[in-house]
Design a protein around this motif. Structure first.
Motif, PDB file in Angstrom:
ATOM      1  N   ARG B 204       0.926  -1.288  -0.102  1.00  0.00           N
ATOM      2  CA  ARG B 204       0.033  -0.146  -0.091  1.00  0.00           C
ATOM      3  C   ARG B 204       0.895   1.166  -0.016  1.00  0.00           C
ATOM      4  O   ARG B 204       2.157   1.154   0.559  1.00  0.00           O
ATOM      5  N   TYR B 206       0.790   4.968   1.343  1.00  0.00           N
ATOM      6  CA  TYR B 206       0.513   6.185   2.451  1.00  0.00           C
ATOM      7  C   TYR B 206       0.851   7.535   1.891  1.00  0.00           C
ATOM      8  O   TYR B 206       1.930   7.907   1.914  1.00  0.00           O
ATOM      9  N   VAL B 214      -4.609   6.227   2.546  1.00  0.00           N
ATOM     10  CA  VAL B 214      -4.228   4.983   2.118  1.00  0.00           C
ATOM     11  C   VAL B 214      -4.738   4.207   1.010  1.00  0.00           C
ATOM     12  O   VAL B 214      -5.982   4.370   0.892  1.00  0.00           O
ATOM     13  N   VAL B 215      -3.862   3.845  -0.102  1.00  0.00           N
ATOM     14  CA  VAL B 215      -4.229   3.479  -1.434  1.00  0.00           C
ATOM     15  C   VAL B 215      -3.446   2.321  -1.725  1.00  0.00           C
ATOM     16  O   VAL B 215      -2.242   1.921  -1.353  1.00  0.00           O
ATOM     17  N   PRO B 216      -4.257   1.201  -2.213  1.00  0.00           N
ATOM     18  CA  PRO B 216      -3.165   0.065  -2.799  1.00  0.00           C
ATOM     19  C   PRO B 216      -2.451   0.542  -3.732  1.00  0.00           C
ATOM     20  O   PRO B 216      -2.847   1.494  -4.824  1.00  0.00           O
TER      21      PRO B 216
END
Lengths: 802, 223
Positions: B204, B206, B214-216
Motif C-alpha cells: 500500500r 500512504y 491509504v491506497v493500494p
C-alpha cells in the motif's frame, strides 16, 4: 529598377505593384511597415530592394536577414526567391537557418554567411549569443520581418526586437522592413518594429475587393449550445463539393478532430479531405501540406496552424466553424482563400450554436464596416529581458549602462525603467533574492565595470535554453508494433494520465485504443471498440474580443433584428418579453430558482477567460457572504452561479475594491499562477528546459517548479520573478483587465431581475460544458473518496487500526 | 487524519502526513532524503540560482515534527546533505539550528549515496542502524523488517479526471520505503518497475499531504 528586373517582370507577364515600387523608392528609410493582404506580392516587395542592391553592386557577406515565425515559411521563401535569382542570374546566395539546419551547415554559415539568410527569432537569438556575432553581421544592411502581426502577439516578437536592438548596435545603419497582414492598429506595429526613437513609415497596399462573406444557411437551426457544429455537416459537404479547395477552420484542435471524424462518417462520395493541426506529427502535417500543394485535396480541416504562411494556391473557399471570436483573425483567415490579388476571397461562417448566430452576424457587420479589433500590446515582458541579458553575457562582457541603452532601443522596451532593468540584471547575476546566498556562485560577475559569466562553460547551457515558446507537457503517441510504430502526434500529459488501457481517443481523425505507456510514449492500436474520448489540448482558448462583445451588446439594443435568421430573432424577442436583453452600459443579472437550486446569471460580456475569473471571484465572495454557492459555468458572455440561497443584493459582489481584494488572495494560490511561473522561470533562465523535460524520464532528482513557486511565495513574495509572474498572469489567462473594463463600462449600474425560472438567454448555459464545482478542499475530498473506493475494490476495506 | 498506523515486523509504527515515520515504542522519528544544501550545490555545479530557502524550510518542518512527536531519537535515513560540500558550506545559522535540534536526544546520520562520508556536525554516523528487529538503511536491500528511503516514491492518481500526485510511503509486510522529506525533492512514480520489483503484491501507498490517504499500489501490469 535595373533593366534586368524590368525584363524579368515582363517575361513573367507581371507589372510591378505600386507598393512594390514604393518599397523600392523608400528603401533608405530606417524602418518601413508594409500592410498588404495575402497574395499582394508582399514578400517580393520586402526583398526587391535587396535584390536590386546586390544586382547593381555585387559584394560578399551577409546583406539581408529575413525572420519569419515559421520554419516552413523560411524554407518556402528560399524556394520562391531562388526563381528570380536563377532567372536573372543574380550573384546572390540565399540560405535558411532554423532548428532543422545541420550542424555543419550552421558552422559554415557563421564562417561564410550567405547574402540573404532566412531564419526564425529563436535561431537569430542563438546567432546573436555567439562571440563572433559582430563579425558575422558586420556588413548587414537590411532586416525583413515577415508576418510581423503574428510575431507581435507573442513573446517571440519581444525576443526578436531585443535581438534587432543588438544588431543595431553592431551595425548602426541597419534598415528594417516589416510585412504585415491587415491589423487594427498599424501604428502600434510600427512602434514595435522601429528602432526607438526612429520613425517608421507605414505603406498600405491596395487591400483589394471586399471579401464575399456570408453565414452558411442550413435547413436545421443550430443547437442551443456546444461548439461542434455537427448539424452543419451536410451543408459543409455540399460546399466542399461545389468548390475546388476548401479550408475549414476551427477554433480548437479538439473540435477540429471531432468535426473531421464526423465529416468522414458523412462523406459518402469519399472526397479527399485531410486534417492539419499543431499536435499532429510533423510528417503527417507535411504529407497533408504536400497533398494540398499538389491539388490532391478537396478540403482541409484545420486550426490556427494554417493561419500563416505557405501559399496554398488554389483555395477558393474558407469556412469558419464556430464564432470567429475576433474580427481581425477572421479577416486574416478569409485572406487564405484566393491568393490571386484583386479577386474577392470567399468565406462562410458556421455558427456552432444559437448564441453564435448573433456573434457571427455581428462579426459580418464588423468585416463589412472594416472595423478590426485587438487588445493593445502591453510593455515587453521582463522574463524575455532576463534571457536577453544572459544572451548578451554569452556573446561578450557588457557594460550595464550600454546594455540598458541598447534594450530601450527595442520598441517593446522603450519605456523600460532603469530600476526594472536593474532588477532583471540583479536576478540574472545574483538570483536577486532577499537572502543574499550566492556571493560565491554568482552567475554573472562584475569585473572592471563589465558583467561577465562567472563560469564561461555556462554559455552552453544558456544557449540550449534560448527561446520563448512554451512547451506544454505532452507525450508522443505512436502505433504499437514490434518495430517502434508510426508516430501519430502528441497529447497532453494530463490527458494521457486519465487513460486506462482499452480507452479510445481521436487523433489525426482516427480512433485509436490506448494500450500502454512505454518510455513516456503513448502506445496505441487501431482497435477501436469503444466510443472515443476527446483528447484535450492546451492550445489557446480565444476569448471573444472586447470590440465584438460591444457590437453584440449594441445589436441587442435594436427593436428588431432583420439580419438574424427567424429562429434566433424569435429567441431574442422572447428574452425581451420574459426578462430583458443585456445593454452596453449596464450589468444585467438574472436570479431565479430552477430544480431546487438558486441560480444567478451575470451577463458580463467580458470574454471567456475573464468570465471564468469572475466566476471564481464571485463564488468566493458569495461563500464569504453565506450564500452557499455550489458551482458555476462561464462562457464568453455570461457566468451562471448556482447554490442554495438566492442572490438578492449584488452591490457588495461587484464593488471594485472587493473584487480586487478577493482577486489578490485568490490569485496567489491559483494554478494559473503556477503555470505562468513555470513558463517565466524557464524563459528567464531560472530553470532549464532540459530539467523540465527530465521529469518525464522519471528521474527523482528533478522536482516540480510548483515547489519553487511555493517557496518564493512563502519566503520572498516580492522577488522579481514573482512580480513578472503576476504581470504575465494578469495579461493572459486571468484577463483581469477585461473585468476592470466591464466594471468601468457598467459603473455600478446593476439590474438584478428576480424571475420565476429559467430565461431564454440563460437556457443554453444549462447545457454548457466545463462546470466548475466550488469546494474548498477539493483535492483532499476527492482523494479521500478515491482512496476509500480503491481500498474497497482491492478488498482492503479494513485498514489495520493498530 | 494526519497520521496512519501500520505494523512492520511486529512493531507498531506511524506514517505521518509530513512524510516522517514515528516509532512510539522507541520515541524514534525517522526522515529520509533531506537533501540539505541542494540549491547551493546546483549553483556551484550549474550556475542556476534557485531560491535559497530550502534549508530553512526543511529544518522548519523537521523541527515541528520533532516538537510534535517529542522524539528522543532522530534517524536521518541518508542523503541528508545534497553532497559533502553542501554539508561543509551549510550557512552558520543552519548549522547552529541543527546543533540545537540535536541537543538532548540521540541523532543518527545514516549514510546515503549523496553523502557517503563522515558527517562532521555532531550525531552518530553509520551505514545502517539495527534496532529491536528493524533495520534502517538508505537503499532497500533484501532484508526483512527494513526501513529505507532513496527512491522518493510518489503516488499519481486521477480521481475524476483530475491528476493529483503526492509523495508517499510504500509499505508491505516486510519493508517500508519513505518519501523524501527535503523541500527541494522530486518523486519517482509508484508505477516505476523498481517498486514493482521491491514491493510485494498487495503493498500500500500512504500518501502524504494535508492528511494521510491509504491506497493500494497499482497492480503490476505485464508489459
Amino acid at each position: 529598377m535595373p533593366a534586368a528586373f524590368h525584363h524579368w517582370f515582363a517575361t513573367k507577364g507581371w507589372s510591378i505593384h505600386p507598393h512594390q515600387q514604393e518599397m523600392l523608392d523608400r528603401s533608405d528609410a530606417p524602418a518601413l511597415l508594409l500592410i498588404a493582404p495575402t497574395g499582394g506580392g508582399k514578400t517580393l516587395a520586402g526583398f526587391l530592394p535587396t535584390l536590386v542592391d546586390l544586382a547593381v553592386e555585387p559584394r560578399p557577406g551577409l546583406h539581408t536577414l529575413y525572420v519569419s515565425p515559421l520554419k516552413a515559411l523560411a524554407a518556402d521563401i528560399r524556394r520562391n526567391l531562388s526563381t528570380p535569382v536563377a532567372e536573372m542570374s543574380l550573384p546572390i546566395r540565399v540560405e535558411d537557418r532554423t532548428g532543422d539546419t545541420s550542424q555543419t551547415q550552421r558552422k559554415r554559415q557563421r564562417a561564410d554567411p550567405p547574402h540573404i539568410l532566412l531564419t526564425t527569432p529563436e535561431s537569430l537569438a542563438l546567432l546573436v549569443s555567439y562571440e563572433d556575432a559582430p563579425r558575422m553581421f558586420a556588413g548587414l544592411q537590411r532586416v525583413v520581418v515577415d508576418e510581423i502581426h503574428a510575431l507581435a502577439e507573442s513573446k517571440r516578437g519581444d525576443q526578436l526586437m531585443l535581438a534587432l536592438a543588438r544588431l543595431q548596435t553592431l551595425v548602426p545603419g541597419l534598415r528594417r522592413v516589416g510585412l504585415s497582414a491587415t491589423v487594427e492598429d498599424p501604428k502600434a506595429i510600427a512602434r514595435f518594429l522601429a528602432h526607438h526613437p526612429d520613425p517608421c513609415e507605414i505603406l498600405r497596399a491596395d487591400s483589394g475587393p471586399d471579401p464575399d462573406i456570408a453565414m452558411l444557411t442550413t435547413d436545421e437551426p443550430p443547437p442551443w449550445s456546444g461548439g461542434g457544429a455537427a448539424y452543419a455537416i451536410p451543408a459543409v459537404l455540399e460546399q466542399v463539393r461545389a468548390h475546388k479547395t476548401t479550408l475549414i477552420f476551427h477554433n480548437t484542435r479538439a473540435q477540429a478532430e471531432i468535426f473531421f471524424h464526423k465529416l468522414w462518417l458523412a462523406n459518402e462520395d469519399a472526397l479527399p479531405i485531410g486534417i492539419h493541426h499543431g499536435s499532429l506529427d510533423k510528417t503527417q502535417r507535411q504529407r497533408v501540406e504536400a497533398a494540398m500543394v499538389n491539388g490532391d485535396l478537396r478540403a482541409i480541416v484545420c486550426t490556427g496552424s494554417l493561419d500563416l504562411g505557405i501559399d496554398w494556391g488554389d483555395v477558393d473557399l474558407v469556412i469558419q466553424i464556430g464564432a470567429p471570436k475576433n474580427v481581425k483573425r477572421l479577416v486574416q483567415r478569409i485572406g487564405r482563400a484566393n491568393h490571386r490579388y484583386n479577386a474577392p476571397s470567399k468565406a462562410l461562417l458556421v455558427p456552432a450554436n444559437r448564441f453564435e448566430v448573433v456573434e457571427c452576424v455581428a462579426a459580418l457587420e464588423a468585416v463589412r464596416a472594416h472595423t478590426l479589433d485587438g487588445d493593445p500590446r502591453g510593455p515587453g515582458p521582463r522574463d524575455v529581458l532576463c534571457q536577453h541579458i544572459l544572451i548578451a553575457a554569452c556573446a561578450a562582457p557588457f557594460d550595464a549602462d550600454a546594455l540598458f541603452a541598447e534594450v530601450t532601443g527595442a520598441g517593446p522596451y522603450a519605456a523600460l525603467t532603469r530600476a526594472a532593468f536593474d532588477a532583471c540584471l540583479d536576478f540574472v547575476a545574483t538570483g536577486g533574492y532577499a537572502l543574499r546566498a550566492y556571493d560565491r556562485w554568482q552567475r554573472l560577475k562584475l569585473t572592471e565595470g563589465l558583467w561577465h559569466l562567472r563560469d564561461p562553460r555556462a554559455a552552453r547551457q544558456i544557449r540550449m535554453n534560448i527561446g520563448t515558446i512554451q512547451d506544454t507537457d505532452t507525450l508522443k503517441v505512436r502505433l504499437k508494433n514490434r518495430f517502434g510504430g508510426q508516430p501519430l502526434g502528441e497529447v497532453e500529459e494530463g490527458f494521457a494520465a486519465t487513460l486506462t488501457p482499452g480507452d479510445t481517443f481521436l487523433i489525426g481523425g482516427q480512433i485509436v485504443r490506448y494500450e500502454n505507456l512505454r518510455e513516456m510514449t503513448v502506445e496505441v492500436t487501431r482497435r477501436a471498440d469503444k466510443p472515443p474520448k476527446i483528447a484535450t489540448f492546451m492550445g489557446t482558448k480565444f476569448a471573444t474580443s472586447t470590440q465584438l462583445s460591444h457590437r453584440i451588446l449594441t445589436m441587442f439594443g435594436q427593436d428588431d433584428w432583420p439580419a438574424l435568421p427567424d429562429h434566433t430573432r424569435a429567441w431574442l424577442h422572447l428574452q425581451r418579453d420574459r426578462s430583458r436583453l443585456p445593454e452596453p452600459g449596464r450589468l444585467l443579472i438574472e436570479s431565479f430558482p430552477w430544480k431546487g437550486r438558486e441560480h444567478a446569471v451575470i451577463y458580463g460580456f467580458a470574454g471567456r477567460n475573464a468570465m471564468q475569473t469572475l466566476g471564481l471571484l464571485t463564488t468566493q465572495r458569495m461563500e464569504a457572504l453565506g450564500l452557499h454557492p455550489m458551482g458555476f459555468v462561464a462562457t464568453d458572455y455570461a457566468v451562471m452561479v448556482w447554490g442554495l440561497d438566492p442572490l438578492t443584493d449584488p452591490e457588495p459582489l461587484f464593488a471594485a475594491e472587493n473584487l480586487r481584494a478577493g482577486f489578490e488572495s485568490w490569485l496567489a494560490g491559483n494554478a494559473v499562477m503556477k503555470r505562468t511561473f513555470k513558463a517565466s522561470a524557464i524563459i528567464s533562465g531560472l530553470i532549464d528546459r532540459q530539467t523540465a523535460g527530465a521529469r518525464k524520464s522519471g528521474r527523482q532528482a528533478a522536482f516540480s517548479s510548483d515547489i519553487l513557486y511555493d517557496t518564493l511565495r512563502k519566503y520572498d513574495p516580492d522577488h522579481v520573478l514573482m512580480q513578472i509572474t503576476r504581470e504575465e498572469a494578469l495579461k493572459g489567462l486571468v484577463d483581469f483587465g477585461r473585468i476592470e473594463e466591464m466594471l468601468s463600462r457598467t459603473a455600478g449600474r446593476i439590474d438584478l431581475l428576480r424571475l420565476d425560472g429559467i430565461t431564454p438567454l440563460s437556457a443554453p448555459l444549462f447545457l454548457e460544458m466545463g462546470r466548475v464545482p466550488v469546494q474548498g478542499a477539493a483535492n483532499e475530498r476527492l482523494l479521500g473518496e478515491e482512496a476509500a473506493r480503491l481500498l474497497e475494490e482491492a478488498g482492503l476495506g479494513a485498514v489495520d487500526k493498530a | 487524519m494526519n497520521a496512519q498506523p501500520f505494523t512492520l515486523a511486529g512493531h507498531h509504527l506511524i506514517a505521518r502526513a509530513s512524510g516522517a515515520l514515528y516509532w512510539p515504542a522507541q520515541r524514534l522519528l525517522c526522515i529520509s532524503d533531506l537533501h540539505l544544501g541542494k540549491s547551493e550545490r546546483i549553483a556551484r555545479r550549474s550556475g542556476t540560482l534557485l531560491p535559497p530557502y530550502e534549508v530553512h524550510d526543511t529544518l522548519t518542518r523537521l523541527e515541528s515534527e520533532i516538537t510534535a512527536t517529542e522524539a528522543r531519537h532522530v534517524v536521518c535515513l541518508g542523503d541528508s546533505f545534497d553532497d559533502l560540500d553542501s554539508m561543509l558550506s551549510l550557512p552558520e545559522d543552519a548549522r547552529l539550528w541543527l546543533t540545537r535540534l540535536m541537543a538532548g536526544r540521540d541523532w543518527t546520520w545514516i549514510e546515503g549515496n549523496h553523502d557517503p562520508g563522515p558527517v562532521t556536525i555532531g550525531g552518530t554516523h553509520r551505514a545502517a542502524l539495527a534496532l529491536d528487529g528493524l533495520t534502517f538503511r538508505h537503499i532497500a536491500s533484501a532484508q526483512k523488517g527494513e526501513i529505507s528511503g532513496h527512491y522518493h516514491p510518489k503516488a499519481v492518481l486521477t480521481p475524476k479526471g483530475r491528476q493529483v500526485s503526492r509523495p508517499c510511503f510504500l509499505i508491505d509486510s516486510v519493508r517500508a520505503i519513505l518519501p523524501a522529506f527535503g523541500t527541494y525533492t522530486g518523486g519517482l512514480r509508484w508505477s516505476d518497475p523498481v517498486f514493482g520489483a521491491l514491493m510485494e503484491p498487495g503493498a500500500r501507498a500512504y500518501l502524504t499531504g494535508a492528511a494521510v490517504h491509504v491506497v493500494p499500489m497499482p497492480a503490476r501490469r505485464p508489459t
